[in-house]
Each structure stands twice: as structure tokens, then as C-alpha cells.
Scaffold this motif. Sequence first.
Motif, short mmCIF file in Angstrom:
data_model
loop_
_atom_site.label_atom_id
_atom_site.label_comp_id
_atom_site.label_asym_id
_atom_site.label_seq_id
_atom_site.Cartn_x
_atom_site.Cartn_y
_atom_site.Cartn_z
N GLU A 17 0.83 -1.20 0.00
CA GLU A 17 0.00 0.00 0.00
C GLU A 17 0.87 1.26 0.00
O GLU A 17 0.56 2.25 -0.68
N VAL A 18 1.96 1.20 0.75
CA VAL A 18 2.89 2.34 0.77
C VAL A 18 3.52 2.53 -0.61
O VAL A 18 3.63 3.66 -1.11
N VAL A 19 3.91 1.44 -1.24
CA VAL A 19 4.53 1.52 -2.57
C VAL A 19 3.54 2.09 -3.59
O VAL A 19 3.89 2.94 -4.43
N LEU A 25 2.43 9.37 -6.05
CA LEU A 25 3.14 10.63 -5.81
C LEU A 25 4.22 10.83 -6.87
O LEU A 25 4.44 11.95 -7.34
N SER A 26 4.88 9.76 -7.26
CA SER A 26 5.88 9.83 -8.33
C SER A 26 5.27 10.34 -9.62
O SER A 26 5.84 11.19 -10.32
N ALA A 123 1.41 5.87 3.81
CA ALA A 123 0.53 5.83 2.65
C ALA A 123 -0.42 7.03 2.65
O ALA A 123 -0.67 7.66 1.61
N ALA A 124 -0.94 7.37 3.83
CA ALA A 124 -1.87 8.52 3.93
C ALA A 124 -1.15 9.82 3.60
O ALA A 124 -1.70 10.68 2.89
N VAL A 125 0.08 9.99 4.09
CA VAL A 125 0.83 11.21 3.81
C VAL A 125 1.12 11.33 2.32
O VAL A 125 0.95 12.40 1.71
N LEU A 126 1.53 10.23 1.70
CA LEU A 126 1.87 10.25 0.28
C LEU A 126 0.65 10.55 -0.58
O LEU A 126 0.73 11.30 -1.56
N ALA A 130 0.23 13.69 -3.12
CA ALA A 130 -0.01 13.47 -4.55
C ALA A 130 -1.20 14.26 -5.06
O ALA A 130 -1.26 14.61 -6.24
N GLY A 131 -2.15 14.56 -4.19
CA GLY A 131 -3.33 15.30 -4.62
C GLY A 131 -3.11 16.79 -4.78
O GLY A 131 -4.00 17.51 -5.26
N SER A 132 -1.92 17.27 -4.38
CA SER A 132 -1.72 18.72 -4.37
C SER A 132 -0.71 19.22 -5.39
O SER A 132 -0.51 20.43 -5.51
N VAL A 133 -0.05 18.31 -6.13
CA VAL A 133 0.97 18.75 -7.09
C VAL A 133 0.86 17.96 -8.39
O VAL A 133 0.34 16.85 -8.44
N ARG A 134 1.39 18.55 -9.45
CA ARG A 134 1.52 17.83 -10.72
C ARG A 134 2.49 18.60 -11.61
O ARG A 134 2.35 19.79 -11.82
N ARG A 135 3.50 17.87 -12.11
CA ARG A 135 4.49 18.52 -12.96
C ARG A 135 5.26 17.50 -13.78
O ARG A 135 5.20 16.31 -13.53
#
Length: 361
Positions: A17-19, A25-26, A123-126, A130-135
Motif C-alpha cells: 500500500e505504501v509503494v 506521488l511519483s 501511505a496517507a501522507v503520500l 499526490a493530490g496537491s501537485v503535478r508537474r
Amino acid sequence: MIIVGPDAGRGIKAQNEVVTAALKLSAATAWPVIGEPIAGARRAGDDSVGTVIANADHILRHAAVAEELRPDVVIRLGGTPTTKPLRLWLEACRPTHVLLIDPANRWNDPSFMATRHVAADPAAVLRALAGSVRRESTWRDRWKELDLIAAQAIRNEIGQGPLLSALVTSVLSETVPAGTLVMASNSMPVRELDSFVPTEGPRIDFVGNRGAGGIDGITSTALGLASQHDGPVVLYIGDLALLHDLGALFGAARCGLHLTVVCVDNNGGGIFASLPIASCGDEVDFETLFRTPHGLDLADFSGVGGVRIKEVASASELAEALRSSCEHSTPGVDVLLVPVDPDADLAQHRAIAEAVEVAVS
């Protein structure tokens, strides 16, 4: 950059789940993920979700390339990575921000690099990040390019010679069916997996006893996994580690368990030849005290207590024997013994390092 270290205490499901969250996020940040097989990151998903780098162990050995790839921000998850080049690179880079996320509130940072520690579910932090950035990122693209170049250089080198440990690792990771659980012994096998398991291939869960750090009880751990896992279990191990826990093999058939063992037999402790102590030679009685050759023919144990030992001498033989053992789970242990010349093995590892350096340069 996201670095996923092994954390067996969380269990395979939680680690996966963490992966999964790290890959999302990656994808959002265009940051690469570096994670060894036993951290669950190597066969975690398709390339469309995140970028997993398989050959950091090789790429980061070369100073000019390592300097080009240095990060400003690192998110670390799980335990300390096994790969020495990765650790030394981070220590040399000293990234501006190193975020260590650990729900158990441990300070797992032997290199003293963490600038912030968060005791929370990783997992929750990631997922929140992930929901706040994109580039997009040319830096990420360079990592991917170098990873592909290194992979091709490695394939070229291991395809030229006999069946040595690098090719054994490659055949193992490409041959076992999806759903297989691969247990890696400490010492060389866990490092071989990190060095030579690509991201593409069947979905495999890798595990190891990294917290223990030694070679005691490896076989017993693998048999415990076989008693609980719903698919094939393969133990990847060296001859010394197998001898340390040889007695465990003889109880498998009696308990109705099946285990496949791939054993690289180099008649001693191959890892020490690659360490600085090897240069001391007779001064420290290196051969007796460190490499510790045992001179035993492990095939002599075949037929004892449900242990079936088959010696293999080529990649095709190993692949065929692996497929057969994973498909036919007769109680007992199938040991696929691969005799390896330790000097030739060390020479090939050095040749691979040189080939990667030329290729990535």
C-alpha cells in the motif's frame, strides 16, 4: 525523489500500500522512486503510474553521473536501504530536505540526514501530497534514460559468460510465475536482487530478514512463509547460509510444506571478496577466516528427509527446473544448486560495473 526501504515489520500488504501511494506521488511530481525488491517497489505496477528506477546500484557508482542526478528533496520510507552506493551518494549529496516518514516513530537514520521526521501513516501522507501537485521533469527523464542504458549494458555483460550469480538472479526474476513469494537471504542474495531485478516481469513479492542482518534462520523463515503463502515460495540463498540452517529442510516434507531453493554455491562467503578486507590476504588469513570455504558437496544431501537436490549448469536448465518446481508442489524441498566459480563471479561483477560506467558516460 522517493526512497522506499525494506520494512518487513509492516507486512507485505501494508508495504505494498505504501509503494502504491509512492508511485502515485511519483506520477504527480515526476520524481523517481528508488526501492529494492524486498521493499516491494521493484515489481509494483506498470510504468504508466510513477517511475521506478531498477539500476541505481550501478548508476550511482560513477561520480559524474551521481553529481548530475543529485536531489534537493528526498522522501524516505521504511528502513535503511541495503544498497551501499545509494547510501554513500545521499551522504555525499546531503539534500536540503530529507523527510523521514515512519508510523512507529523510529528515527531510522544512521547517516544523520533527516531534516524532518513525521510519525504518521506513510501511505496517507503520500496520498495527500499526490493530490496537491503535478508537474513534468527533465531530471526524472534523465533518470529513466540512464536506467535503460544501464539495464542494456548489464544484459550484454551477463549474456556473454557462464551461469554466474548475476544471470542466476535474472533468470529467477524472469521465470517464477506471478504470485510467487521470493525470500532473499542476507549477504549476497539480497544485494544481487537489488542489482539485477528489472522493473518489468511477473508480479512478485520479495521479502528478507534485513533486521537480523545475519545468515542464521533464513531457511526456517522461508519455510514459515511457505506454510502461510498461497502460491509458490522460492528461497534465494548462498551455500553458507543454507548450511547454517540445513536441519530446517528436513522437516518440510513431514509438515506437508513445499519450498523451492535456488542456491548459489561458491564454496564460501563470496561477499567478503568485494570488501576492503580482501586486500589484506594472508596478513589476516582471509581465506580461512573470511571466505571460509567448507569443501562440502551439497548434492550429497539429496534424498534425505524429502530434500531433492538438482545441480544446474546453464540458464535454460535453471529456468526449466524453476518452472517445474513452482508448478509441482510435492511436499519437501527442491534445491536447485548452481555451482559458481567465486573468482569468475567477482570478475563479472567488476566487468558489469565498468560496462555501466562506459555506457552511462
